[in-house]
Design an enzyme around this catalytic site. Sequence first.
Site, PDB file in Angstrom:
ATOM      1  N   CYS A  34      38.054  45.726  45.975  1.00  0.00           N
ATOM      2  CA  CYS A  34      36.680  45.221  46.080  1.00  0.00           C
ATOM      3  C   CYS A  34      36.281  45.027  47.545  1.00  0.00           C
ATOM      4  O   CYS A  34      36.768  44.111  48.210  1.00  0.00           O
ATOM      5  CB  CYS A  34      36.581  43.910  45.304  1.00  0.00           C
ATOM      6  SG  CYS A  34      35.056  43.002  45.555  1.00  0.00           S
ATOM      7  N   CYS A  37      34.713  41.671  48.391  1.00  0.00           N
ATOM      8  CA  CYS A  37      35.762  40.644  48.396  1.00  0.00           C
ATOM      9  C   CYS A  37      36.458  40.599  49.754  1.00  0.00           C
ATOM     10  O   CYS A  37      36.751  39.519  50.279  1.00  0.00           O
ATOM     11  CB  CYS A  37      36.798  40.919  47.315  1.00  0.00           C
ATOM     12  SG  CYS A  37      36.161  40.910  45.631  1.00  0.00           S
TER      13      CYS A  37
END
Length: 110
Positions: A34, A37
């Site tokens: 991600c 993230c």
Amino acid sequence: MKTKYVISITDNNFKEKILENKGFSLVDFWANWCHPCKLLAPVLEEVAKEYTSKLLFASINVEHNSIISNKYSIKGIPTLLLFKNGEVSANKVGFVSKQELISFLDEHLK
């Protein structure tokens, strides 16, 4: 994603570290693949350094900890769940800037 100010938690220690914590905890649900993230991680670390006396900062990898991710119906990541005395009190989905995170915390840490 353990850092100096953000602890890494798992399905196995979530209850002890988060649900049994008296006070506030911010849990970051993330995954290695991600990109948002990865962008959020240094923001969390920076804010955690400033807020370390006010709440516990933790992160949990959704790929390796599906029990907790499913329990809280995590659909998009990053997801931040703010717990107060073991109960979810607020959430934020997606990347947030340092100022957005500080505003979110200040609003809910009352």
